[in-house]
Design a protein around this motif. Structure first.
Motif, short mmCIF file in Angstrom:
data_model
loop_
_atom_site.label_atom_id
_atom_site.label_comp_id
_atom_site.label_asym_id
_atom_site.label_seq_id
_atom_site.Cartn_x
_atom_site.Cartn_y
_atom_site.Cartn_z
N GLU A 37 0.83 -1.21 0.00
CA GLU A 37 0.00 0.00 0.00
C GLU A 37 0.87 1.26 0.00
O GLU A 37 0.56 2.23 -0.71
CB GLU A 37 -0.93 -0.01 1.22
CG GLU A 37 -2.02 -1.06 1.21
CD GLU A 37 -1.48 -2.48 1.47
OE1 GLU A 37 -0.35 -2.61 2.02
OE2 GLU A 37 -2.17 -3.44 1.10
N ASP A 38 1.93 1.26 0.78
CA ASP A 38 2.82 2.42 0.83
C ASP A 38 3.57 2.61 -0.48
O ASP A 38 3.80 3.74 -0.93
CB ASP A 38 3.81 2.30 1.99
CG ASP A 38 3.18 2.59 3.33
OD1 ASP A 38 2.07 3.17 3.35
OD2 ASP A 38 3.79 2.25 4.36
N MET A 39 3.96 1.51 -1.12
CA MET A 39 4.64 1.60 -2.41
C MET A 39 3.73 2.26 -3.45
O MET A 39 4.17 3.13 -4.21
CB MET A 39 5.06 0.20 -2.89
CG MET A 39 6.18 -0.43 -2.08
SD MET A 39 6.48 -2.15 -2.56
CE MET A 39 7.09 -1.97 -4.23
N ILE A 40 2.46 1.85 -3.46
CA ILE A 40 1.50 2.42 -4.41
C ILE A 40 1.26 3.90 -4.09
O ILE A 40 1.17 4.74 -5.00
CB ILE A 40 0.19 1.62 -4.39
CG1 ILE A 40 0.42 0.22 -4.97
CG2 ILE A 40 -0.91 2.34 -5.17
CD1 ILE A 40 -0.74 -0.73 -4.80
N ALA A 41 1.18 4.21 -2.79
CA ALA A 41 0.98 5.61 -2.40
C ALA A 41 2.16 6.47 -2.83
O ALA A 41 1.98 7.61 -3.31
CB ALA A 41 0.78 5.70 -0.88
N LEU A 42 3.39 5.97 -2.70
CA LEU A 42 4.58 6.70 -3.13
C LEU A 42 4.55 6.94 -4.64
O LEU A 42 4.83 8.04 -5.12
CB LEU A 42 5.85 5.91 -2.78
CG LEU A 42 6.27 5.87 -1.32
CD1 LEU A 42 7.43 4.90 -1.14
CD2 LEU A 42 6.66 7.26 -0.84
N ALA A 43 4.20 5.89 -5.38
CA ALA A 43 4.14 6.01 -6.84
C ALA A 43 3.08 7.04 -7.25
O ALA A 43 3.32 7.86 -8.14
CB ALA A 43 3.83 4.65 -7.45
N THR A 44 1.94 7.02 -6.58
CA THR A 44 0.88 7.98 -6.88
C THR A 44 1.34 9.40 -6.60
O THR A 44 1.11 10.32 -7.40
CB THR A 44 -0.37 7.66 -6.05
OG1 THR A 44 -0.80 6.33 -6.36
CG2 THR A 44 -1.49 8.63 -6.36
N ASP A 45 2.01 9.59 -5.46
CA ASP A 45 2.50 10.91 -5.06
C ASP A 45 3.50 11.45 -6.08
O ASP A 45 3.51 12.64 -6.38
CB ASP A 45 3.15 10.81 -3.68
CG ASP A 45 3.39 12.17 -3.05
OD1 ASP A 45 2.62 13.10 -3.34
OD2 ASP A 45 4.36 12.31 -2.28
N LEU A 46 4.32 10.56 -6.65
CA LEU A 46 5.33 10.98 -7.62
C LEU A 46 4.83 10.92 -9.06
O LEU A 46 5.58 11.21 -9.99
CB LEU A 46 6.57 10.09 -7.48
CG LEU A 46 7.35 10.24 -6.16
CD1 LEU A 46 8.40 9.14 -6.03
CD2 LEU A 46 8.00 11.61 -6.08
N TYR A 48 4.02 8.26 -10.79
CA TYR A 48 4.64 7.14 -11.49
C TYR A 48 3.57 6.11 -11.82
O TYR A 48 2.71 5.80 -10.97
CB TYR A 48 5.71 6.49 -10.63
CG TYR A 48 6.99 7.28 -10.47
CD1 TYR A 48 7.19 8.48 -11.15
CD2 TYR A 48 8.00 6.84 -9.62
CE1 TYR A 48 8.37 9.21 -11.00
CE2 TYR A 48 9.18 7.55 -9.47
CZ TYR A 48 9.35 8.73 -10.16
OH TYR A 48 10.51 9.44 -10.00
N LYS A 49 3.63 5.57 -13.02
CA LYS A 49 2.68 4.54 -13.43
C LYS A 49 3.22 3.17 -13.01
O LYS A 49 4.29 2.76 -13.45
CB LYS A 49 2.47 4.58 -14.93
CG LYS A 49 1.83 5.88 -15.42
CD LYS A 49 1.73 5.90 -16.95
CE LYS A 49 1.13 7.21 -17.45
NZ LYS A 49 1.09 7.26 -18.93
N ILE A 59 5.93 -4.07 -8.89
CA ILE A 59 5.69 -2.64 -8.65
C ILE A 59 7.01 -1.90 -8.50
O ILE A 59 7.19 -0.79 -9.04
CB ILE A 59 4.80 -2.44 -7.41
CG1 ILE A 59 3.39 -2.97 -7.68
CG2 ILE A 59 4.75 -0.96 -7.01
CD1 ILE A 59 2.50 -3.00 -6.45
N ALA A 60 7.98 -2.51 -7.81
CA ALA A 60 9.30 -1.89 -7.64
C ALA A 60 10.00 -1.74 -8.99
O ALA A 60 10.66 -0.73 -9.26
CB ALA A 60 10.16 -2.72 -6.69
#
Length: 397
Positions: A37-46, A48-49, A59-60
């Motif tokens: 969940e945190d990885m997806i949140a980081l990607a959304t914030d930046l 990143y698709k 995801i990484a």
């Protein structure tokens, strides 16, 4: 960072920026220390698709592809000190003392935010890690002459933007362009090109913002967009102070001018009473009050409440008052479009046309008093320091 990290600030960083884990050295292992969940949140914030339905490893991998695509452009906006830190980390992980290190490297948190670098906390030790894949990616361009030249140009642009915000608070885009052309003929820019560069720079600078029309640039920590026209119209009878190259270099890194004789005299006055760290904090507080034309009575209250400073003798009161008023009249102010009050009085022939933020003081050499009033802020107005609080709950206490 210019201020010490409190425990509350550290608690915010743990698990978000600071990874509570034994250091690992591949990008995938670094990023997958977070929950999915945190990885997806980081990607959304930046922006990143990433394929959200896939495993953490996939995801990484998606995250790193996006990072690679955007790194050269984004790193070109970073200061040379940040690029140098990345080069140091190419030689291996670096154990740091977080607070002193972050003070010396204020852009460290940009590197951590974009996940170019990871900061691990394990067994009471902070370790900075540049993942192996990121290292290889950076090596492909970081020493390239074209990248170095682009980074140099954008560093100059950043210095100009910082200096302008510190000198003026808000200013016309056309004025910024005019000064840029005067000082940087080797990097010619047209208006559209300048705006494109500055908008890119604003991604990394929370202070730097534009009005919707792009006609004005302003310091977001000091003004809201709706306040910009009113602020500029209040000083429309002044021309901008014309900064030299030396001014740009200095105010790019200093919010106030600490070089003046008046600043040094005030500093010596308090040096008798305070240690070096408290002295710096007190001088910063005084300069904020002066720069923003805040009420001196409020300053006295805050010196007492924050630092326990009480002027308990008539001699101290008289000396402080003289030093403060003299410092005020020789300090660059946002409301004067970067001029000091004394500079503006010299350009006027009659007292009636003197600006409204010159403070009366008696010149010890001539005995001449110059009576002009200080601008005041309404108790229920937003505090001009940018805290978001009402003035009465902030600097107006």
């Amino acid at each position: 960072m210019s201020e010490e990290l409190t425990q509350e600030m550290l608690d915010e960083l743990y698990g978000h920026i600071i990874v509570l884990h034994k250091p690992v050295f591949s990008f995938t292992k670094c990023l997958t220390t977070y929950s999915k969940e945190d990885m997806i949140a980081l990607a959304t914030d930046l922006r990143y698709k990433v394929r959200r339905s896939k495993t953490k490893t996939v995801i990484a991998e998606d995250f790193f592809k996006e990072l690679s695509l955007k790194s050269q452009h984004r790193l070109s906006f970073q200061p040379k000190e940040t690029i140098q830190l990345l080069k140091e980390l190419m030689n291996g992980p670096k154990e740091i003392d977080l607070i002193p290190f972050s003070r010396k490297n204020p852009d460290l948190f940009d590197l951590l935010y974009f996940r170019w670098v990871f900061l691990f906390y394990y067994e009471d030790t902070y370790t900075l890690v540049l993942p192996n894949e990121t290292k290889e990616m950076l090596q492909s361009f970081i020493d390239d002459p074209d990248f170095r030249e682009e980074n140099k140009r954008k560093s100059l642009l950043r210095d100009h933007a910082e200096a302008f915000m510190n000198l003026y608070g808000a200013f016309e885009t056309d004025f910024f362009l005019k000064v840029w052309r005067q000082h940087n003929k080797q990097y010619p820019l047209e208006l559209n090109g300048l705006l494109f560069e500055l908008i890119g720079l604003a991604w990394f600078n929370e202070r730097l913002r534009f009005t919707d029309s792009l006609e004005y640039i302003f310091d977001n920590s000091f003004l809201d967009e709706n306040d910009v026209p009113v602020f500029l119209s209040s000083s429309s009878h002044h021309d901008y102070y014309q900064p030299t190259k030396a001014d740009i270099n200095y105010f790019a890194n200093h919010e106030f001018d600490e070089r003046t004789a008046q600043y040094k005299k005030m500093s010596r006055f308090f040096a008798k009473k305070l240690n070096s760290q408290k002295l710096k904090d007190v001088m910063d507080l005084i300069m904020i009050y002066i720069k923003l034309d805040l009420d001196m009575q409020g300053l006295l209250g805050e010196l007492n409440s924050q630092f326990g400073i009480v002027f308990d003798s008539a001699k101290d009161v008289e000396e402080f008052s003289y030093l403060y008023l003299n410092l005020n009249n020789h300090s660059r102010k946002l409301s004067n479009k970067g001029h000091t009050p004394r500079e503006l009085t010299k350009s006027h022939n009659t007292l009636s046309s003197v600006p409204n933020n010159v403070v009366p003081f008696t010149n010890k050499n001539t005995g001449k008093q110059e009576p002009i009033q200080v601008k005041k802020i309404g108790r229920n107005e937003p505090c001009p320091c940018g805290s978001g609080k009402k003035y009465k709950h902030c600097h107006g206490k």
